[in-house]
Design an enzyme around this catalytic site. Structure first.
Site, PDB file in Angstrom:
ATOM      1  N   ASP A 185     106.492  20.655 102.476  1.00  0.00           N
ATOM      2  CA  ASP A 185     107.770  20.348 103.121  1.00  0.00           C
ATOM      3  C   ASP A 185     108.197  18.949 102.714  1.00  0.00           C
ATOM      4  O   ASP A 185     107.360  18.072 102.463  1.00  0.00           O
ATOM      5  CB  ASP A 185     107.712  20.521 104.642  1.00  0.00           C
ATOM      6  N   ASP A 187     112.339  21.525 114.624  1.00  0.00           N
ATOM      7  CA  ASP A 187     111.298  20.497 114.643  1.00  0.00           C
ATOM      8  C   ASP A 187     111.266  19.837 116.022  1.00  0.00           C
ATOM      9  O   ASP A 187     112.112  18.999 116.341  1.00  0.00           O
ATOM     10  CB  ASP A 187     111.600  19.470 113.546  1.00  0.00           C
ATOM     11  N   GLU A 241     109.156  17.527 118.261  1.00  0.00           N
ATOM     12  CA  GLU A 241     108.055  16.567 118.310  1.00  0.00           C
ATOM     13  C   GLU A 241     108.561  15.240 118.864  1.00  0.00           C
ATOM     14  O   GLU A 241     109.755  15.054 119.086  1.00  0.00           O
ATOM     15  CB  GLU A 241     107.472  16.366 116.909  1.00  0.00           C
TER      16      GLU A 241
END
Length: 216
Positions: free
Chosen positions: A25, A113, A115
């Protein structure tokens, strides 16, 4: 009997090798030669950032998708790093899908995503849950083939507590143990089986900064 057990062990090993894969990624623009280098190293998946945590499209995304296609990367995903403080999660997803409207057929997954508890999110589990639910609800109808969540046991509970609202979505988790397997995975918040693992981060390879990923 020992011979049969040995054969079963060898068969299992070959099966796991045949059906396991590695990918990368990236969060920066990647040129065609970079992706060609990754392909030569047997990376078959590229996951490209398309929306940044500052609340805007990453304009490197489409050129990187084009370069990955030209290099013959088999599977191309994108990820969206949401901006909680910007509000309107639905708009963040639709902005991303509109930006990618000519590429949706080429993409396998949109990854959300999730986080950074205490850094990218509020201190309220309830508010964070509502925001993430807005992302998920919008993503389901945005035209992507598949939607998944990038998060980890060290991240998700700190953002939403014990909420298991993401359990029906494939999980891509991070643990930088360098191991191309799921042996380290522990169930949490309703997830019992991972889809993909980020097993190494901040690696310099083919002249680019990448993370490495494994899936079966």
């Amino acid at each position: 009997m020992r011979f049969i057990i040995s054969l079963l062990f060898v068969f299992t090993l070959i099966f796991n090798l045949a059906f396991s894969h590695i990918g990368i990624d990236v969060s920066s623009g990647t040129n065609e030669s970079g992706f060609e280098c990754f392909k030569q190293k047997k990376y078959s998946r590229a996951i490209i950032r398309c929306y940044e945590s500052i609340g805007s499209i990453d304009t490197n995304c489409k050129p990187s998708i084009e370069n990955a296609k030209k290099a013959g990367i088999e599977t191309i995903d994108v990820y969206l790093f949401p901006c909680y403080d910007c509000g309107n999660p639905e708009n963040q997803v639709t902005t991303t899908s509109h930006y990618l409207k000519d590429y949706l057929k080429d993409l396998d997954f949109l990854w959300l995503d999730i986080e950074g508890p205490g850094q990218y999110w509020s201190g309220s589990y309830d508010n964070n849950k509502k925001f993430i639910q807005g992302l998920l609800d919008s993503a389901k109808t945005a035209g992507f083939k598949h939607v998944g969540i990038y998060t980890s046991e060290s991240q998700w509970p700190g953002i939403v507590g014990s909420w298991d609202g993401g359990k029906d979505y494939p999980i891509w988790y991070a643990n930088y143990d360098g191991a191309e397997n799921f042996n380290d995975f522990s169930p949490f918040n309703g997830w019992t089986k991972p889809h993909m693992k980020q097993y190494a981060g901040n690696i310099n390879e083919c002249g680019l900064g990448i993370d490495k990923n494994y899936w079966e």
